[in-house]
Design a protein around this motif. Structure first.
Motif, PDB file in Angstrom:
ATOM      1  N   SER A 115      -4.208  -0.864  -3.650  1.00 42.31           N
ATOM      2  CA  SER A 115      -5.107   0.245  -3.976  1.00 42.31           C
ATOM      3  C   SER A 115      -5.813   0.016  -5.306  1.00 42.31           C
ATOM      4  O   SER A 115      -7.009   0.319  -5.450  1.00 42.31           O
ATOM      5  CB  SER A 115      -4.324   1.561  -4.016  1.00 42.31           C
ATOM      6  N   GLN A 116      -5.080  -0.545  -6.284  1.00 49.18           N
ATOM      7  CA  GLN A 116      -5.694  -0.793  -7.582  1.00 49.18           C
ATOM      8  C   GLN A 116      -6.741  -1.894  -7.494  1.00 49.18           C
ATOM      9  O   GLN A 116      -7.816  -1.796  -8.114  1.00 49.18           O
ATOM     10  CB  GLN A 116      -4.633  -1.163  -8.611  1.00 49.18           C
ATOM     11  N   ILE A 169      -6.479   7.107  -7.483  1.00 46.44           N
ATOM     12  CA  ILE A 169      -6.348   5.844  -8.204  1.00 46.44           C
ATOM     13  C   ILE A 169      -7.564   5.712  -9.132  1.00 46.44           C
ATOM     14  O   ILE A 169      -8.685   6.082  -8.770  1.00 46.44           O
ATOM     15  CB  ILE A 169      -6.302   4.656  -7.218  1.00 46.44           C
ATOM     16  N   GLU A 210       0.869   4.612  -7.158  1.00 48.23           N
ATOM     17  CA  GLU A 210      -0.021   3.506  -7.474  1.00 48.23           C
ATOM     18  C   GLU A 210       0.524   2.245  -6.802  1.00 48.23           C
ATOM     19  O   GLU A 210       1.728   2.029  -6.759  1.00 48.23           O
ATOM     20  CB  GLU A 210      -0.098   3.307  -8.983  1.00 48.23           C
ATOM     21  N   SER A 211      -0.373   1.428  -6.253  1.00 47.93           N
ATOM     22  CA  SER A 211       0.049   0.187  -5.607  1.00 47.93           C
ATOM     23  C   SER A 211      -0.972  -0.898  -5.915  1.00 47.93           C
ATOM     24  O   SER A 211      -2.124  -0.607  -6.260  1.00 47.93           O
ATOM     25  CB  SER A 211       0.178   0.370  -4.094  1.00 47.93           C
ATOM     26  N   VAL A 260       0.858  -1.180   0.000  1.00 47.54           N
ATOM     27  CA  VAL A 260       0.000   0.000   0.000  1.00 47.54           C
ATOM     28  C   VAL A 260       0.896   1.231   0.000  1.00 47.54           C
ATOM     29  O   VAL A 260       1.853   1.310   0.754  1.00 47.54           O
ATOM     30  CB  VAL A 260      -0.923   0.027   1.234  1.00 47.54           C
ATOM     31  N   SER A 261       0.573   2.179  -0.867  1.00 47.29           N
ATOM     32  CA  SER A 261       1.281   3.461  -0.896  1.00 47.29           C
ATOM     33  C   SER A 261       0.256   4.568  -1.013  1.00 47.29           C
ATOM     34  O   SER A 261      -0.706   4.452  -1.769  1.00 47.29           O
ATOM     35  CB  SER A 261       2.249   3.534  -2.079  1.00 47.29           C
ATOM     36  N   TRP A 262       0.457   5.643  -0.260  1.00 48.70           N
ATOM     37  CA  TRP A 262      -0.495   6.752  -0.323  1.00 48.70           C
ATOM     38  C   TRP A 262      -0.213   7.699  -1.488  1.00 48.70           C
ATOM     39  O   TRP A 262      -1.116   8.388  -1.953  1.00 48.70           O
ATOM     40  CB  TRP A 262      -0.475   7.544   0.981  1.00 48.70           C
ATOM     41  N   ARG A 265      -2.707   9.963  -3.454  1.00 50.40           N
ATOM     42  CA  ARG A 265      -2.887  10.006  -4.903  1.00 50.40           C
ATOM     43  C   ARG A 265      -4.241   9.435  -5.302  1.00 50.40           C
ATOM     44  O   ARG A 265      -4.758   8.515  -4.662  1.00 50.40           O
ATOM     45  CB  ARG A 265      -1.774   9.189  -5.572  1.00 50.40           C
ATOM     46  N   CYS A 291      -9.832  -0.245  -5.999  1.00 49.23           N
ATOM     47  CA  CYS A 291     -10.525   0.644  -6.944  1.00 49.23           C
ATOM     48  C   CYS A 291     -11.264  -0.164  -8.012  1.00 49.23           C
ATOM     49  O   CYS A 291     -12.415   0.140  -8.354  1.00 49.23           O
ATOM     50  CB  CYS A 291      -9.530   1.611  -7.583  1.00 49.23           C
ATOM     51  N   ASN A 309      -9.167   7.893  -3.654  1.00 44.46           N
ATOM     52  CA  ASN A 309      -7.837   8.258  -3.178  1.00 44.46           C
ATOM     53  C   ASN A 309      -7.149   7.083  -2.505  1.00 44.46           C
ATOM     54  O   ASN A 309      -7.775   6.311  -1.760  1.00 44.46           O
ATOM     55  CB  ASN A 309      -7.915   9.426  -2.203  1.00 44.46           C
ATOM     56  N   ALA A 310      -5.846   6.962  -2.739  1.00 48.03           N
ATOM     57  CA  ALA A 310      -5.072   5.838  -2.200  1.00 48.03           C
ATOM     58  C   ALA A 310      -5.018   5.833  -0.685  1.00 48.03           C
ATOM     59  O   ALA A 310      -4.788   4.788  -0.067  1.00 48.03           O
ATOM     60  CB  ALA A 310      -3.655   5.867  -2.777  1.00 48.03           C
TER      61      ALA A 310
END
Length: 456
Positions: free
Chosen positions: A294-295, A382, A290-291, A285-287, A380, A298, A313-314
């Motif tokens: 998170s993808q 996503i 892209e990770s 996970v990254s804020w 970020r 989404c 948002n991430a």
């Protein structure tokens, strides 16, 4: 003149923040007497806490029982983050009366566990009317098969019914300070408004049109105390004042509350140990980047809403998922927010402006508080089905929708998060005329569904 004094202790917007709770309860138990009351103004529960999540709020009710609360109203966290059946059962074991003047079943009847108001008589003979009301999130309550009505009208009707029967009229309000001020202006006969929802810290209260308004912040940062001197002959308030008690100045903690919290934490850990998935690898996970996790979320959000494009948002994921078993507790820890899936319709121009705003430093680093968000920063944006081309300064140069250039005049339907519809975050989404909320499922339910589907 025959004057008697009563004292009202009040808490609001605890949001399952229990760090100071045992101190507040100890103080209330030590100082409460037959001429005082303790009331809670709602949002005591918050599903971001494991106890609330695992017990569907029943743990919060147990804590309020132990604290000796006599009357309470509900906040939006009780009202619209639980399913209809969960809210309907929430106060089954409550040893206090829930007061809400503006909540009804879909058929227009009052829920069996509520009353619009109560009349309480203290030992020294003071009669107090307590009227409850909560914020009218109309569309959310409707989708959960409840009916919510305008609160000020409901309160006015109650005041007219009770004013001549009592010495003091107190409103238990989960409407927010600005609505409380409006209430004081337009409804005559209210002596005190005990407020919540907007988390204001009113050290000495606030007086508007002769009505004292009190509110005690959030998360147990303070305990509210209102003293009222009542002239029993004229049935009027001779004097009243508000103050806040800082738990940092308190030493003693309530042993029974500490023991109950410990037991609830143990029970919650057991309940949330349910298996969700078995990951063959780490899902980072990254804020701000892209990770994979998170993808996945989404994409799952978009699929859940039966749409082709989506955005979030991430920062809604807080922790990386390690390789191996994933439990409900793991998902809850990484995605604790009481946030629902949502679908909005935007023009291409509105969508483009939203995407551009999402890449601003302001939004990516925003340490958001509220709107259901329980993370650190938004992070970020996503996307699913949306490609965004950036220049070397991370400024948006082109947007593709399902592989085609975005058409500023076309209407797009986007899967996203309900928190974007509430205010200032993304004005184009907040102003969208068509919004569809998916309830009672929360974002973490979508994540659990997808992880289990891929790696059961």
């Amino acid at each position: 003149m025959s004057v008697e004094r009563i004292t009202i202790y009040h808490t609001n917007d605890i949001h399952s923040g229990f760090d100071t709770w045992a101190k507040l309860v100890a103080y209330i138990k030590q100082h409460k007497d037959p001429n005082s009351l303790y009331v809670d103004l709602g949002d005591h529960a918050d599903r971001s806490h494991p106890i609330t999540e695992a017990t569907s709020g029943a743990g919060n009710v147990s804590l309020l029982n132990e604290a000796g609360v006599e009357y309470a109203t509900i906040g939006n966290n009780e009202g619209i983050t639980f399913s209809h059946d969960e809210l309907d059962a929430l106060y089954t074991n409550a040893q206090f009366q829930v007061l809400i003047s503006n909540l009804f079943t879909a058929e227009g009847k009052r829920p069996r566990w509520t009353k619009p108001y109560a009349i309480h008589q203290t030992k020294n003979g003071v009669k107090i009317a307590l009227i409850g009301a909560t914020a009218p999130f109309k569309q959310f309550y409707h989708q959960l098969d409840w009916k919510i009505t305008p609160p000020i009208e409901a309160i006015k009707q109650c005041v007219e019914e009770v004013r001549d029967k009592v010495d003091v009229v107190i409103v238990l309000s989960h409407l927010g300070l600005f609505r409380d001020e409006e209430l004081a202006e337009v409804v005559e006969g209210i002596d005190v408004i005990l407020g919540a929802h907007t988390h204001h810290v009113l050290e000495k209260g606030k007086r508007r049109y002769g009505t004292l308004i009190a509110q005690a912040g959030k998360h147990g940062a303070y305990l509210g105390k209102v003293t009222i001197d009542v002239d029993l002959k004229t049935k009027t308030v001779a004097a009243d004042e508000a103050e806040l008690i800082d738990p940092a100045s308190l030493v003693e903690e309530d042993d029974a509350t500490l023991a109950l919290l410990d037991q609830l934490n143990q029970d919650s850990e057991t309940a949330l140990a349910k298996h969700i998935a078995n990951l063959p690898r780490v899902l980072p996970v990254s804020w701000q980047e892209e990770s994979e996790a998170s993808q996945i979320l989404c994409d799952a959000l978009t699929e859940w809403c039966k749409e082709e494009i989506g955005m979030m948002n991430a920062g809604v994921l807080l922790e990386t998922f390690t390789e191996g078993p994933v439990t409900m507790q793991d998902v809850h820890r990484s995605c604790p927010h009481p946030i629902n899936p949502c679908v909005v319709e935007l023009t291409g121009a509105a969508l483009r402006s939203t995407i551009i705003r999402s890449f601003s430093t302001e939004m990516r680093t925003l340490a958001l508080k509220g709107f259901g968000f329980r993370g650190k920063v938004l992070g970020r944006m996503i996307f699913t089905g949306i490609e965004v081309e950036l220049d070397k300064y991370e400024q948006v140069t082109e947007v593709l929708i399902l592989g085609k250039p975005l058409d500023l005049n076309q209407t797009y339907t986007i899967a996203t998060l309900d928190m974007y519809t509430f205010g200032h975050l993304y004005p184009a989404i907040a102003d969208a005329k068509k919004k569809t909320y998916y309830m009672p499922e929360l974002l973490r339910d979508v994540l659990s569904w997808k992880l289990g589907q891929i790696w059961a």
